[in-house]
Motif scaffolding. Structure first.
Motif, PDB file in Angstrom:
ATOM      1  N   LYS A   1     -15.965  -0.447 -17.877  1.00 22.11           N
ATOM      2  CA  LYS A   1     -15.998   0.757 -18.701  1.00 22.11           C
ATOM      3  C   LYS A   1     -14.601   1.305 -18.978  1.00 22.11           C
ATOM      4  CE  LYS A   1     -20.652   2.271 -17.341  1.00 22.11           C
ATOM      5  NZ  LYS A   1     -21.455   3.344 -16.698  1.00 22.11           N
TER       6      LYS A   1
ATOM      7  N   LYS B   1     -12.977   1.876 -22.624  1.00 22.96           N
ATOM      8  CA  LYS B   1     -12.436   3.186 -23.005  1.00 22.96           C
ATOM      9  C   LYS B   1     -10.998   3.049 -23.483  1.00 22.96           C
ATOM     10  CE  LYS B   1     -11.575   7.834 -21.158  1.00 22.96           C
ATOM     11  NZ  LYS B   1     -11.606   8.697 -19.947  1.00 22.96           N
TER      12      LYS B   1
ATOM     13  N   GLU C   1      -9.472   4.192 -27.084  1.00 19.91           N
ATOM     14  CA  GLU C   1      -8.435   5.228 -27.138  1.00 19.91           C
ATOM     15  C   GLU C   1      -7.136   4.699 -27.717  1.00 19.91           C
ATOM     16  OE1 GLU C   1      -8.154   6.825 -23.200  1.00 19.91           O
ATOM     17  OE2 GLU C   1      -9.935   8.112 -23.451  1.00 19.91           O
TER      18      GLU C   1
END
Length: 300
Positions: free
Chosen positions: A175, A179, A183
């Motif tokens: 995860k 992410k 980002e």
């Protein structure tokens, strides 16, 4: 792995390479008899149950551009040990424009990369991509500081380039990595998509410098296997009749923004995507040709 599993992996990789490098000018298999014997053994049509004593040897020929050499001929000579991919293949790189010291440095760094990232996996394509990405770096490291500085100061202002990188990973589950990908792409103004699961796919597009910055961040994370499977670089200084640039970064984008794309996850861990849906998604974006580059088969 068993002898048959080794042979199956070798044959599958050769067939993938043949689809990606279809002409003799790109891929030359020097021992067709060894390839035929390998195929017979895998398909169970050999006259004996014993694995063939020889393995195919082949050359992959590329023309690469560097700052100091234009359209340089680079040849990777590859030979499979019987136990490949449990052991690394025998790969040597020949480039007429390199000095002996540069050639040695290239081999050393390539072998270190393969040992760290590709043990137990087929890796010839990874080696090809690594050479593409690192040839200029090896040349720069071997130049005296004064020479490198002189080259830099005398070089013309670099032209702006639009880039699209197609990145392949053995899997993307974590995860935090997912992410980071979302980002970083937003921070750098990149468009594209990421597909988590096994395999993992990431496409980013934008200016050359921001794509390279994204890749430099992603590749240093801990991965079982990650590579740039394909890249597209388009110079933006081409002029039209009105002497203005014909294209801009935004006009060349095929994606709007960046998203994590899921295609009917299934399997015990929900980590496999529907490749048919992936193909349709790529087709809608005008990118269906990369499907075969990833999977070695034509989508439909």
């Amino acid at each position: 792995m068993s002898c048959l599993e080794w042979a199956e992996s070798q044959l599958a990789e050769i067939e993938l390479l043949s689809s990606m490098f279809p002409t003799r000018e790109e891929l030359e298999i020097t021992d067709q008899l060894a390839l035929a014997e390998l195929r017979d053994y895998v398909e169970g049509s050999a006259s004996t149950d014993s694995p063939p004593s020889s393995r195919p040897q082949f050359f992959i020929k590329q023309k690469l551009d560097t700052a100091s050499m234009e359209r340089t001929d680079v040849v990777l000579s590859c030979a499979y040990p019987s136990e490949y991919p449990s052991v690394l293949p025998e790969i040597t790189v020949r480039c007429a424009g390199l000095s002996r010291a540069q050639q040695t440095k290239l081999h050393t760094d390539l072998n270190a990369y393969l040992m760290e990232n590709c043990q137990g996996e087929v890796c010839v394509l990874s080696a090809v991509d690594w050479v593409k990405d690192n040839l200029q770096l090896v040349i720069n490291k071997s130049l005296p500081a004064s020479t490198a500085s002189k080259k830099e100061s005398s070089s013309p202002r670099p032209q702006e380039v639009f880039s699209r990188l197609w990145i392949y990973s053995h899997h993307i589950y974590n995860k935090t990595k997912r992410k980071n990908i979302l980002e970083w792409s937003k921070e750098l103004g990149l468009s594209g998509f990421s597909m988590p699961g096994k395999p993992g796919i990431v496409c980013v597009e934008g200016s050359h410098s921001t794509c390279e910055e994204f890749w430099s961040r992603v590749k240093v994370l801990t991965w079982k296997k990650i590579m740039i499977r394909h890249r597209e670089d388009i110079p933006l200084d081409r002029k039209g009749e009105d002497s203005r640039a014909v294209e801009s970064i935004d006009s060349l984008r095929k994606f709007t923004g960046f998203e994590e794309a899921m295609f009917d996850p299934h399997g015990n861990r929900g980590n496999h995507m529907d490749l048919g849906q992936l193909y349709q998604f790529l087709n809608e974006k005008g990118c269906c040709d990369v499907f075969q580059m990833y999977f070695g088969i034509e989508g439909r």
